[in-house]
Design a protein around this motif. Structure first.
Motif, PDB file in Angstrom:
ATOM      1  N   ARG A  27      63.507  63.248  55.748  1.00 46.08           N
ATOM      2  CA  ARG A  27      62.411  63.929  54.359  1.00 46.08           C
ATOM      3  C   ARG A  27      63.253  64.672  53.592  1.00 46.08           C
ATOM      4  NH1 ARG A  27      57.274  65.070  57.254  1.00 46.08           N
ATOM      5  NH2 ARG A  27      57.316  63.383  57.998  1.00 46.08           N
ATOM      6  N   GLY A  28      65.085  64.604  53.378  1.00 40.15           N
ATOM      7  CA  GLY A  28      65.483  66.191  52.601  1.00 40.15           C
ATOM      8  C   GLY A  28      66.755  65.559  52.634  1.00 40.15           C
ATOM      9  N   PRO A  29      67.582  66.508  51.796  1.00 38.89           N
ATOM     10  CA  PRO A  29      69.309  66.461  51.938  1.00 38.89           C
ATOM     11  C   PRO A  29      69.680  66.492  52.671  1.00 38.89           C
ATOM     12  CG  PRO A  29      68.226  68.669  51.003  1.00 38.89           C
ATOM     13  CD  PRO A  29      67.398  67.749  51.261  1.00 38.89           C
ATOM     14  N   ASN A  30      69.343  65.623  54.067  1.00 33.54           N
ATOM     15  CA  ASN A  30      69.865  66.273  55.343  1.00 33.54           C
ATOM     16  C   ASN A  30      70.716  65.677  55.766  1.00 33.54           C
ATOM     17  OD1 ASN A  30      67.468  65.238  55.428  1.00 33.54           O
ATOM     18  ND2 ASN A  30      67.324  66.594  57.640  1.00 33.54           N
ATOM     19  N   CYS A  31      71.541  64.315  54.919  1.00 38.90           N
ATOM     20  CA  CYS A  31      71.446  62.666  55.191  1.00 38.90           C
ATOM     21  C   CYS A  31      73.188  63.375  56.520  1.00 38.90           C
ATOM     22  CB  CYS A  31      71.790  62.434  54.005  1.00 38.90           C
ATOM     23  SG  CYS A  31      73.052  62.848  53.548  1.00 38.90           S
ATOM     24  N   ARG A  49      67.230  60.269  73.273  1.00 39.06           N
ATOM     25  CA  ARG A  49      67.080  60.706  73.032  1.00 39.06           C
ATOM     26  C   ARG A  49      67.490  61.178  71.845  1.00 39.06           C
ATOM     27  NH1 ARG A  49      66.408  65.994  76.636  1.00 39.06           N
ATOM     28  NH2 ARG A  49      66.656  64.178  78.532  1.00 39.06           N
ATOM     29  N   HIS A  50      66.999  61.530  70.678  1.00 39.75           N
ATOM     30  CA  HIS A  50      67.955  62.111  69.333  1.00 39.75           C
ATOM     31  C   HIS A  50      68.319  63.322  69.658  1.00 39.75           C
ATOM     32  CE1 HIS A  50      69.130  58.131  66.822  1.00 39.75           C
ATOM     33  NE2 HIS A  50      67.485  57.868  67.009  1.00 39.75           N
ATOM     34  N   LEU A  51      68.822  63.944  69.512  1.00 35.78           N
ATOM     35  CA  LEU A  51      68.979  64.969  68.242  1.00 35.78           C
ATOM     36  C   LEU A  51      68.690  65.374  67.095  1.00 35.78           C
ATOM     37  CD1 LEU A  51      72.661  65.735  70.265  1.00 35.78           C
ATOM     38  CD2 LEU A  51      70.258  65.832  71.605  1.00 35.78           C
ATOM     39  N   SER A  52      68.642  66.948  66.468  1.00 36.86           N
ATOM     40  CA  SER A  52      67.771  67.149  65.636  1.00 36.86           C
ATOM     41  C   SER A  52      68.919  67.325  63.978  1.00 36.86           C
ATOM     42  CB  SER A  52      67.144  68.726  65.822  1.00 36.86           C
ATOM     43  OG  SER A  52      66.791  69.296  64.417  1.00 36.86           O
ATOM     44  N   GLY A  53      68.973  66.282  63.426  1.00 42.41           N
ATOM     45  CA  GLY A  53      69.399  66.618  62.498  1.00 42.41           C
ATOM     46  C   GLY A  53      69.091  67.103  61.352  1.00 42.41           C
ATOM     47  N   LEU A  54      67.648  67.596  61.791  1.00 48.51           N
ATOM     48  CA  LEU A  54      67.660  68.799  60.263  1.00 48.51           C
ATOM     49  C   LEU A  54      67.927  69.866  60.702  1.00 48.51           C
ATOM     50  CD1 LEU A  54      65.616  69.597  58.146  1.00 48.51           C
ATOM     51  CD2 LEU A  54      63.757  70.076  59.329  1.00 48.51           C
ATOM     52  N   PHE A  55      67.954  70.249  62.331  1.00 45.40           N
ATOM     53  CA  PHE A  55      69.022  71.757  62.569  1.00 45.40           C
ATOM     54  C   PHE A  55      70.228  71.271  62.372  1.00 45.40           C
ATOM     55  CE2 PHE A  55      71.040  74.418  66.486  1.00 45.40           C
ATOM     56  CZ  PHE A  55      69.889  74.660  66.519  1.00 45.40           C
ATOM     57  N   ALA A  56      71.204  70.049  62.863  1.00 46.56           N
ATOM     58  CA  ALA A  56      72.665  70.751  62.708  1.00 46.56           C
ATOM     59  C   ALA A  56      72.435  70.812  60.841  1.00 46.56           C
ATOM     60  CB  ALA A  56      72.812  68.847  62.617  1.00 46.56           C
ATOM     61  N   TRP A  57      71.554  69.711  60.236  1.00 49.18           N
ATOM     62  CA  TRP A  57      71.889  70.485  58.779  1.00 49.18           C
ATOM     63  C   TRP A  57      71.512  71.834  58.472  1.00 49.18           C
ATOM     64  CZ3 TRP A  57      67.858  71.493  54.794  1.00 49.18           C
ATOM     65  CH2 TRP A  57      68.470  70.952  53.640  1.00 49.18           C
ATOM     66  N   GLU A  58      70.748  72.323  58.786  1.00 45.91           N
ATOM     67  CA  GLU A  58      70.169  74.064  58.367  1.00 45.91           C
ATOM     68  C   GLU A  58      71.003  74.654  58.793  1.00 45.91           C
ATOM     69  OE1 GLU A  58      66.292  74.731  59.535  1.00 45.91           O
ATOM     70  OE2 GLU A  58      65.529  73.695  57.621  1.00 45.91           O
ATOM     71  N   PRO A  69      66.482  75.267  45.664  1.00 45.43           N
ATOM     72  CA  PRO A  69      66.463  73.923  46.406  1.00 45.43           C
ATOM     73  C   PRO A  69      66.810  73.485  47.290  1.00 45.43           C
ATOM     74  CG  PRO A  69      66.351  73.504  44.261  1.00 45.43           C
ATOM     75  CD  PRO A  69      66.427  74.834  44.074  1.00 45.43           C
ATOM     76  N   PRO A  70      66.830  73.065  48.566  1.00 49.86           N
ATOM     77  CA  PRO A  70      67.461  72.869  48.973  1.00 49.86           C
ATOM     78  C   PRO A  70      68.823  71.766  48.515  1.00 49.86           C
ATOM     79  CG  PRO A  70      65.920  71.841  50.341  1.00 49.86           C
ATOM     80  CD  PRO A  70      65.535  72.703  48.938  1.00 49.86           C
TER      81      PRO A  70
END
Length: 303
Positions: A27-31, A49-58, A69-70
């Motif tokens: 959803r953001g620049p967290n590819c 299961r999937h791990l959190s790409g958002l957590f990893a990026w943040e 902005p991010p």
């Protein structure tokens, strides 16, 4: 020059590790977070299961004081976070938490879960981009080697995003043509999960972060709801668009890429794998200091 192609399977992929997982679009620049979480799942053999790409990026964004902005970052920054803090499950920190005006702090349950899902280390192969045998090595890393005690893994990429890759035909077929110029629309990160040959041409299979409609009309007979893309191997000869290459690894595997192996570990472990590796051997010796965990983090703008 001889290549590895005659000792590796004609085609190979890790699709079964992702086939039954839901596709989660960024959803953001967290590819780069998605790419590194996918690689972490393979390294830790997480199939359910999937791990959190958002957590990893943040976590990587913490190192940059949470810019708003991010913005994006480089794979090495996110992979370092996967070593230090780990990555929690998608359920505990979902992609829907993304906001372009603020950051949603993970709760204690997510932080504790992440600590159980850490990788040992990673290896940057950026110094070898542009070497004559890079593409052969990429196939070898995907497949793995019993002789080298190197498990097959997915490859984390950093590339410039050509305009041709954003055209509707490219998006829906997943077929990413060779660009007509070196111009790009920004930086991007995703993983390669396999390779195959079609009509005398070698292709790599990428797992994108843009939703299940990507690649839904692909002509190669691969699954149509996984967000797959297909890149000609020749793309990876263009050092103006191919910027970064990294893998997750155990500490033992990482030793293959450190200076103590320049006496010939890659060469001596299996005569069948020495074909085409001589130039890589020289490259490993001359860039050994850069082939472990990256010591310097370079700014980037991935999206």
């Amino acid at each position: 020059m001889a290549s590895h192609s005659h000792v590796l399977p004609h085609q190979f992929d890790h699709l079964d590790l992702f086939r039954y997982k839901p596709v989660i679009a960024q959803r953001g620049p967290n590819c780069v977070g998605h790419a590194c979480r996918n690689a972490t799942e393979v390294q830790l053999n997480i199939c359910d299961r999937h791990l959190s790409g958002l957590f990893a990026w943040e976590y990587a964004m913490q190192k940059r004081d949470y810019p708003i902005p991010p913005t994006g970052t480089w794979p090495a920054v996110v992979l370092q976070g996967a070593c230090e803090r780990g990555i929690c499950t998608e359920q505990l920190y979902p992609e829907t938490n993304f906001c372009d005006s603020r950051y949603v702090k993970p709760d204690n349950a997510a932080i504790a879960d992440a600590k159980k899902r850490r990788i040992e280390t990673f290896v940057s192969l950026r110094p070898l981009i542009g070497e004559p045998d890079t593409i052969d090595l990429m196939c070898l890393l995907l497949y793995g080697s019993e002789a080298l005690k190197l498990k097959g893994r997915v490859l984390i990429l950093g590339v410039g995003l050509p305009e041709e890759w954003l055209l509707p035909e490219s998006l829906f077929t997943g077929v990413r043509p060779l660009p007509l110029s070196d111009d790009y629309k920004g930086g991007h990160s995703f993983i390669l999960v396999g390779y195959f040959h079609h009509q005398g041409r070698r292709w790599f299979i990428g797992l994108e972060n843009w939703g299940e409609r990507i690649g839904s009309q692909n002509p190669f007979g691969y699954p149509r709801t996984m967000g797959l893309v297909f890149i000609p191997a020749d793309f990876f000869r263009n050092t103006k668009l191919f910027w970064d290459l990294a893998i997750t690894a155990t500490h033992e595997e990482a030793k293959l890429f450190h200076s103590e192996t320049k006496s010939g570990a890659l060469m001596a472990a299996s005569p069948r794998l020495t074909l085409g590796l001589s130039r890589f051997q020289a490259g490993l010796a001359s860039t050994a200091a850069a082939l472990g965990v990256l010591r310097y983090l370079f700014p980037g703008n991935w999206w």
